[in-house]
Design a protein around this motif. Structure first.
Motif, PDB file in Angstrom:
ATOM      1  N   ALA A 137      21.641-113.591 -51.113  1.00 54.22           N
ATOM      2  CA  ALA A 137      21.054-113.900 -52.413  1.00 54.22           C
ATOM      3  C   ALA A 137      20.315-112.709 -53.015  1.00 54.22           C
ATOM      4  O   ALA A 137      20.404-112.456 -54.221  1.00 54.22           O
ATOM      5  N   LEU A 138      19.577-111.954 -52.180  1.00 48.92           N
ATOM      6  CA  LEU A 138      18.705-110.904 -52.692  1.00 48.92           C
ATOM      7  C   LEU A 138      19.380-109.550 -52.823  1.00 48.92           C
ATOM      8  O   LEU A 138      19.090-108.799 -53.768  1.00 48.92           O
ATOM      9  N   ALA A 179      21.811-104.620 -58.278  1.00 46.47           N
ATOM     10  CA  ALA A 179      22.048-104.738 -59.717  1.00 46.47           C
ATOM     11  C   ALA A 179      20.857-104.201 -60.515  1.00 46.47           C
ATOM     12  O   ALA A 179      21.034-103.517 -61.534  1.00 46.47           O
ATOM     13  N   LEU A 180      19.637-104.479 -60.056  1.00 53.13           N
ATOM     14  CA  LEU A 180      18.454-103.969 -60.752  1.00 53.13           C
ATOM     15  C   LEU A 180      18.393-102.442 -60.688  1.00 53.13           C
ATOM     16  O   LEU A 180      18.030-101.781 -61.668  1.00 53.13           O
ATOM     17  N   GLN A 198      18.566 -99.931 -63.956  1.00 54.49           N
ATOM     18  CA  GLN A 198      17.598 -98.879 -64.267  1.00 54.49           C
ATOM     19  C   GLN A 198      18.291 -97.530 -64.454  1.00 54.49           C
ATOM     20  O   GLN A 198      17.907 -96.743 -65.332  1.00 54.49           O
ATOM     21  N   LEU A 199      19.316 -97.241 -63.660  1.00 54.53           N
ATOM     22  CA  LEU A 199      20.082 -96.007 -63.857  1.00 54.53           C
ATOM     23  C   LEU A 199      20.766 -96.011 -65.218  1.00 54.53           C
ATOM     24  O   LEU A 199      20.826 -94.979 -65.901  1.00 54.53           O
ATOM     25  N   VAL A 235      15.123 -95.949 -57.799  1.00 59.44           N
ATOM     26  CA  VAL A 235      14.930 -95.548 -56.402  1.00 59.44           C
ATOM     27  C   VAL A 235      14.186 -96.642 -55.645  1.00 59.44           C
ATOM     28  O   VAL A 235      14.511 -96.956 -54.487  1.00 59.44           O
ATOM     29  N   GLN A 236      13.189 -97.233 -56.286  1.00 57.37           N
ATOM     30  CA  GLN A 236      12.433 -98.302 -55.628  1.00 57.37           C
ATOM     31  C   GLN A 236      13.321 -99.510 -55.320  1.00 57.37           C
ATOM     32  O   GLN A 236      13.253-100.078 -54.214  1.00 57.37           O
ATOM     33  N   TRP A 237      14.156 -99.912 -56.295  1.00 55.58           N
ATOM     34  CA  TRP A 237      15.033-101.068 -56.053  1.00 55.58           C
ATOM     35  C   TRP A 237      16.041-100.771 -54.948  1.00 55.58           C
ATOM     36  O   TRP A 237      16.296-101.618 -54.078  1.00 55.58           O
ATOM     37  N   PHE A 238      16.624 -99.568 -54.969  1.00 60.81           N
ATOM     38  CA  PHE A 238      17.592 -99.225 -53.925  1.00 60.81           C
ATOM     39  C   PHE A 238      16.901 -99.118 -52.560  1.00 60.81           C
ATOM     40  O   PHE A 238      17.485 -99.482 -51.535  1.00 60.81           O
TER      41      PHE A 238
END
Length: 254
Positions: A31-32, A38-39, A43-44, A221-224
């Motif tokens: 799910a996450l 995707a987020l 952002q990219l 970078v934070q999301w990845f």
């Protein structure tokens, strides 16, 4: 054929012994993980859009300014340089509230400007001035002679319903040029015209974008990183549970 099937079953049993994350963690990751990825990609994409916007704005602002008459024939768009010749209307100032610079409270000063070449009214944003004490009106000096000004266009966000406000100068929280012209009974441009540094200009250091591309990259970078951390935690949990199950089965064969 039987050997191949036996080898496949052996590998499956071995994988099950080495990686058993459980149903709940698997559902959470399924799910996450796509959401986090995707987020990061979004952002990219936003960073790329901002770079394109900044490049286009800079290219437009390197061009020679056009006259207000030529501007009137163009569809409304931002960052078009324009040269104005005329006079400011000091009697009908608009103060755009809630604007800060370097942590200091202030307003942007907008005034009607009648361009003698284009024979039209434009709403000119002269820039930012400090307003530290709300009990005392900001001091605004307006030249009374004809001016030759260089500026650039800006299409403000669509304004919501605007209630009439009595008195001048008028304190507002959004720019609504059509509403202003309606209040004044004048025909004018729907654009906001932002002055370049020079005569009649205050602080004109406007950011082209509210958030620079670098900040979008940082968020990506934070999301990845969260996606990698979630994957690493999932792998760790699966391997650890598999080992615990294997040790339990080995010590308790019954």
């Amino acid at each position: 054929m039987q050997y191949s099937q036996h080898a496949t079953e052996h590998r499956s049993r071995h994988a099950a012994r080495t990686f058993r994350p459980g149903l709940a963690p698997t559902l959470v990751v399924l799910a996450l993980l796509p959401v986090l990825i995707a987020l990061g990609c979004w952002q990219l994409s936003r960073a790329s859009e901002k770079r394109t916007l900044l490049a286009a704005a800079e290219a437009q602002r390197q061009l020679d300014p056009i006259s207000a008459a030529e501007l009137a024939r163009l569809p409304p768009r931002s960052y078009v340089r324009v040269r104005l010749q005329g006079r400011l209307d000091a009697e009908h100032s608009v103060l755009l509230d809630n604007r800060t610079r370097n942590g200091q409270a202030g307003v942007e000063v907008l005034q009607p400007f009648f361009d003698r070449v284009g024979h039209q009214w434009l709403l000119v944003n002269r820039g930012w001035v400090a307003w530290p004490d709300r009990r005392v009106p900001p001091q605004i000096e307006t030249p009374i002679h004809d001016l030759l000004l260089d500026a650039w266009t800006y299409v403000p966000p669509t304004a919501g319903p605007t209630a009439p406000v009595a008195g001048w100068p008028r304190l507002v929280t959004q720019v609504d040029a059509p509403f202003l012209w309606d209040q004044l009974g004048r025909e004018g441009s729907p654009l906001e015209i932002r002055l370049e540094p020079g005569d009649a200009a205050f602080d004109t250091d406007w950011p082209i974008v509210a958030m620079p591309p670098e900040r979008h990259i940082g968020y990506a970078v934070q999301w990845f990183a969260l996606a990698i951390a979630l994957s690493g935690l999932y792998l760790y949990l699966g391997i650890r549970r598999a080992r615990e199950t294997h040790d339990h089965d080995r010590h308790d064969p019954a």
